[in-house]
Enzyme design. Sequence first.
Site, PDB file in Angstrom:
ATOM      1  N   TRP A 109      39.507  50.144  35.068  1.00  0.00           N
ATOM      2  CA  TRP A 109      39.346  50.921  36.301  1.00  0.00           C
ATOM      3  C   TRP A 109      40.668  51.461  36.819  1.00  0.00           C
ATOM      4  CZ3 TRP A 109      38.881  49.632  41.978  1.00  0.00           C
ATOM      5  CH2 TRP A 109      39.613  48.495  42.346  1.00  0.00           C
ATOM      6  N   ASN A 126      37.698  44.894  30.015  1.00  0.00           N
ATOM      7  CA  ASN A 126      38.651  44.810  31.131  1.00  0.00           C
ATOM      8  C   ASN A 126      39.986  45.460  30.749  1.00  0.00           C
ATOM      9  OD1 ASN A 126      39.466  42.025  33.316  1.00  0.00           O
ATOM     10  ND2 ASN A 126      40.651  43.840  32.974  1.00  0.00           N
ATOM     11  N   SER A 140      33.815  43.505  31.445  1.00  0.00           N
ATOM     12  CA  SER A 140      34.257  44.876  31.638  1.00  0.00           C
ATOM     13  C   SER A 140      35.020  44.942  32.952  1.00  0.00           C
ATOM     14  CB  SER A 140      33.042  45.818  31.642  1.00  0.00           C
ATOM     15  OG  SER A 140      33.443  47.172  31.694  1.00  0.00           O
ATOM     16  N   GLN A 141      34.996  46.080  33.599  1.00  0.00           N
ATOM     17  CA  GLN A 141      35.520  46.271  34.949  1.00  0.00           C
ATOM     18  C   GLN A 141      34.643  47.304  35.637  1.00  0.00           C
ATOM     19  OE1 GLN A 141      39.852  47.068  34.949  1.00  0.00           O
ATOM     20  NE2 GLN A 141      40.109  45.065  35.896  1.00  0.00           N
ATOM     21  N   GLU A 177      44.236  34.041  30.202  1.00  0.00           N
ATOM     22  CA  GLU A 177      45.514  34.416  30.810  1.00  0.00           C
ATOM     23  C   GLU A 177      45.839  33.622  32.064  1.00  0.00           C
ATOM     24  OE1 GLU A 177      42.402  37.043  32.806  1.00  0.00           O
ATOM     25  OE2 GLU A 177      42.689  35.964  30.915  1.00  0.00           O
ATOM     26  N   GLY A 211      37.615  43.583  39.483  1.00  0.00           N
ATOM     27  CA  GLY A 211      38.901  44.186  39.801  1.00  0.00           C
ATOM     28  C   GLY A 211      39.524  43.626  41.057  1.00  0.00           C
ATOM     29  N   ASP A 219      40.432  40.636  42.075  1.00  0.00           N
ATOM     30  CA  ASP A 219      40.712  39.238  41.765  1.00  0.00           C
ATOM     31  C   ASP A 219      42.059  38.836  42.384  1.00  0.00           C
ATOM     32  OD1 ASP A 219      41.678  41.175  39.946  1.00  0.00           O
ATOM     33  OD2 ASP A 219      41.786  39.770  38.280  1.00  0.00           O
ATOM     34  N   GLU A 224      52.551  47.822  42.641  1.00  0.00           N
ATOM     35  CA  GLU A 224      51.108  47.640  42.413  1.00  0.00           C
ATOM     36  C   GLU A 224      50.283  47.691  43.694  1.00  0.00           C
ATOM     37  OE1 GLU A 224      48.338  44.136  40.400  1.00  0.00           O
ATOM     38  OE2 GLU A 224      50.319  43.666  41.218  1.00  0.00           O
TER      39      GLU A 224
END
Length: 540
Positions: free
Chosen positions: A152, A189, A199-200, A272, A303, A305, A489
Amino acid sequence: MSTRAAFASALLFGLLSTPALALQPSTSPPSPPDQNWQPLFQQVQRAHLFPDQKTFADALPKSDPVALVAEWQRARTQPGFDLGTFVGEHFTLPGEAATYVPPAGQTLRAHIETLWPHLTRSTPDVDPNGSLLPLPKPYVVPGGRFREVYYWDSYFTLLGLASSGRWEQVRDMVDNFAWQLDQYGHIPNGNRSYYLSRSQPPFFSLMVDLLATHEGDAAYQRYLPQLRAEHAFWMRGSEGLAAGAARERVVRMNDGSLLNRYWDARAVPRTESWTDDLATAAKAPQRAPSQVYRDLRAGAESGWDFSSRWLVHPAELSSIHTTQIVPVDLNSLLFHLEKTVARAARASGERAVSRDFERMAKQRREAINALLWDERQGWYADRDMERGTPRPALTAAALFPLWLDVASPAQAKRTAQAVELQLLREGGLLTTTENTGQQWDAPNGWAPLQWVAVDGLQRYGQDGLARQVGVRFLRTVQRVYEREGKLVEKYVVEGEVGGGGGGEYPLQDGFGWSNGVALALLDRLCDPGRKCADAGDVDR
């Protein structure tokens, strides 16, 4: 059409229509490091050899994983064995991202324009023992620890590439996502093996929309099979689903309507963030660890998170219940996907398909406006499946129905009033009103949500509020750039504005979607060659 049929159709179309893509689909997707390298992977993560657990997830083993794990099993029994030394000898670790320092006096736009090559990667060939997945064409990464493409994120990056006139790169990235739909049946993702189980937010239809502004209906015709494959992925499990039940990403509401939720095919700690997830599950002894892991992973698919959106108790990540929530942004995006498939089918002469997807879109819009609209409070809200009621807090996700043309004019007006009162701050739009320490909560504002707000509000004639959101956020981006010479970000948009904080890792530089949204906002809100009249210090 069944999931299998949709996938086969998409695969055939991809092979016939994109001969320039040299990579060919494989029959078995690669396994992630926590499976390939076990139990060595788990031992390394538990030992906290690296400040960021994504570091080892992205490492490259220097030999076949089976032989490497066997060597570790032998070596660990020897006197003087040191795990850190073993890892250093047998793995190549990802290097630190190079810091880009802009020339003195470079404008914000010029800085972003010169950043694109620094964020571009090309990986048609990868080491099969590592976690990186190949992509046939070049792509733009976010930056920092994010060394791979993200689903995304990329839509908002594409906005910036389009603003820069880089249409070939836009086409390359859309082709990459189409190739992943052909390869895996969904868009992961990110292009890592450990992201394949989720996915996202489904932005592929919006990417096709963007490309169509440059290429016309040919873009819709080209990607119709992949658009249908994405829809089949999100709707898998819907056949025969009883009212009040859920399966994978599909929820049959009590009134019989079909809506969607976030999900992940695995229910183990994220590769991760392995020990972080173990620690989170340990704080919820009343819940099965697998359910906590699944909800954390579903939160990553969203997304957001992480955010109080997904938490029963806003201060406790262990109370995460993502899979019990029907999100308003996800369902608005799927409405757009259904409308886009209908348009693409119509452009391709497939009238029956077009009618079917128009019907699905109409039903979804009605369900969103019946079940995800809070009439009492006057905004769109996620729905709690366990309680059967809207979640109480206002979040920036409430603007997705405006952005994607789901809302009525009256609903849009009430939503705008609530957003202006509760989410608008001096630095832009807040993500939520909760300050929990999670990165998708206050005081942070995120570039993609600023664009959703600006474009969505303008669609419904709320131009004054849209301009306030966009100009205030641009001013925040400009101030951080002037002070630190970079885009980041996320941003703090209330109080002392600046780079954002919270979450599982330090603030990252780069940054793909901030770059893209900044350029798109400059195009939308500022006169060419001049500063924004009401932004003061934002250069065009």
